[in-house]
Scaffold this motif. Structure first.
Motif, PDB file in Angstrom:
ATOM      1  N   LEU A  95      28.034  44.968  42.673  1.00  0.00           N
ATOM      2  CA  LEU A  95      27.221  46.516  42.495  1.00  0.00           C
ATOM      3  C   LEU A  95      28.456  46.693  40.453  1.00  0.00           C
ATOM      4  O   LEU A  95      29.316  46.576  40.131  1.00  0.00           O
ATOM      5  CB  LEU A  95      28.495  47.558  42.994  1.00  0.00           C
ATOM      6  N   PRO A  96      27.373  47.987  40.316  1.00  0.00           N
ATOM      7  CA  PRO A  96      28.078  48.090  38.450  1.00  0.00           C
ATOM      8  C   PRO A  96      28.674  48.539  39.079  1.00  0.00           C
ATOM      9  O   PRO A  96      29.672  47.750  37.469  1.00  0.00           O
ATOM     10  CB  PRO A  96      27.036  49.030  38.617  1.00  0.00           C
ATOM     11  N   PRO A 100      34.055  46.586  38.743  1.00  0.00           N
ATOM     12  CA  PRO A 100      35.255  46.122  37.836  1.00  0.00           C
ATOM     13  C   PRO A 100      35.751  46.646  38.663  1.00  0.00           C
ATOM     14  O   PRO A 100      37.380  46.399  38.531  1.00  0.00           O
ATOM     15  CB  PRO A 100      34.887  47.230  36.395  1.00  0.00           C
ATOM     16  N   ILE A 101      35.881  47.749  39.499  1.00  0.00           N
ATOM     17  CA  ILE A 101      37.248  48.171  40.698  1.00  0.00           C
ATOM     18  C   ILE A 101      37.660  46.926  41.585  1.00  0.00           C
ATOM     19  O   ILE A 101      38.908  47.089  41.359  1.00  0.00           O
ATOM     20  CB  ILE A 101      36.646  50.096  41.400  1.00  0.00           C
ATOM     21  N   VAL A 105      41.138  45.209  41.455  1.00  0.00           N
ATOM     22  CA  VAL A 105      42.236  45.615  43.096  1.00  0.00           C
ATOM     23  C   VAL A 105      42.636  44.454  43.105  1.00  0.00           C
ATOM     24  O   VAL A 105      43.829  44.157  43.505  1.00  0.00           O
ATOM     25  CB  VAL A 105      40.986  45.813  44.423  1.00  0.00           C
ATOM     26  N   ILE A 106      41.435  43.102  42.891  1.00  0.00           N
ATOM     27  CA  ILE A 106      42.060  41.883  43.056  1.00  0.00           C
ATOM     28  C   ILE A 106      42.732  41.746  42.148  1.00  0.00           C
ATOM     29  O   ILE A 106      44.242  41.245  42.492  1.00  0.00           O
ATOM     30  CB  ILE A 106      40.724  41.049  42.752  1.00  0.00           C
ATOM     31  N   GLN A 107      43.440  42.357  41.303  1.00  0.00           N
ATOM     32  CA  GLN A 107      44.282  41.602  39.587  1.00  0.00           C
ATOM     33  C   GLN A 107      45.972  42.866  40.898  1.00  0.00           C
ATOM     34  O   GLN A 107      46.558  41.856  40.333  1.00  0.00           O
ATOM     35  CB  GLN A 107      43.982  41.934  38.767  1.00  0.00           C
ATOM     36  N   ARG A 108      45.446  43.421  40.809  1.00  0.00           N
ATOM     37  CA  ARG A 108      46.584  44.668  41.950  1.00  0.00           C
ATOM     38  C   ARG A 108      46.651  43.543  42.854  1.00  0.00           C
ATOM     39  O   ARG A 108      48.804  43.315  42.876  1.00  0.00           O
ATOM     40  CB  ARG A 108      46.167  45.197  42.204  1.00  0.00           C
TER      41      ARG A 108
END
Length: 216
Positions: A95-96, A100-101, A105-108
């Motif tokens: 999703l556009p 990115p959100i 979240v994955i990085q967090r």
């Protein structure tokens, strides 16, 4: 024909949690006074878009909500969020705006797992504990992503979120209401308890920072 049916089913999986949320809001509009209904809308929006987590429950009780209504609202939001994630987790990255959100979240989550390796050792039990405790950001989104990282089945993750949020939301709501009554009955004792809790949280934060600096 089969492709059309599948596409319709996928659309239903995306919109159904939001429809259920709108139904809850519509019912609440009939049950709550106008002032509390407006407060409910702000609570729902704040819980969804901010990392405040269940700490919004004491705010809801301070605004005049019964403890069980505050706990029920947050529990329902977690259930609907977990349902949405169980159905649509794989589609979110494409999703556009949400993609990115999700990457952030994955990085967090990766940072959390690197800081708390015990999460990987205890898997389901650790996830349940994480979702039960009043940790900032612990909710359906973070719980679902952590569960996927740990390799837990999506519907087992959903069940863990439902149970963890049930205990955590109603437990925090009941505790917040008890503290409110204590403040009303004995202001000095209530303030002392608040200061003690704030001191414990601040000490924990300083300890967490010290541990992170040592690891870096």
């Amino acid at each position: 024909m089969e492709t059309a049916i599948r596409d319709e089913y996928e659309i239903i999986r995306v919109i159904l949690p939001f429809i259920l949320l709108l139904i809850y809001i519509a019912v609440s509009s009939l049950l709550l006074p106008p002032v509390l209904f407006v407060a409910l809308l702000s609570i729902v929006i704040t819980y969804i878009i901010s990392p405040i987590g269940r700490w919004i429950i004491p705010m809801a009780i301070a605004l005049g909500f019964p403890w069980w209504y505050a706990g029920l609202t947050i529990w329902l939001l977690d259930i609907l969020g977990a349902l949405f994630m169980a159905w649509n987790f794989g589609y979110l990255f494409s999703l556009p705006r949400l993609g990115p959100i999700m990457e952030r979240v994955i990085q967090r989550i990766e940072d959390i797992l690197s800081t708390h390796p015990w999460l990987e050792r205890f898997t389901e039990a650790a996830l349940l504990l994480y979702l039960t405790l009043p940790i900032q950001g612990a909710g359906a989104l973070m719980g679902s992503v952590i569960g996927r990282f740990l390799g837990i089945d999506p519907w087992r993750v959903f069940t863990i979120i439902v149970i963890g949020s049930l205990v955590g939301s109603f437990g925090m709501a009941l505790g917040s209401d008890a503290l409110r009554l204590l403040l009303i009955g004995n202001i000095v004792l209530g303030i002392a308890i608040i200061l003690l809790l704030a001191g414990i949280m601040f000490a924990g934060y300083l300890s967490f920072r010290a541990i992170r600096r040592r690891r870096l």
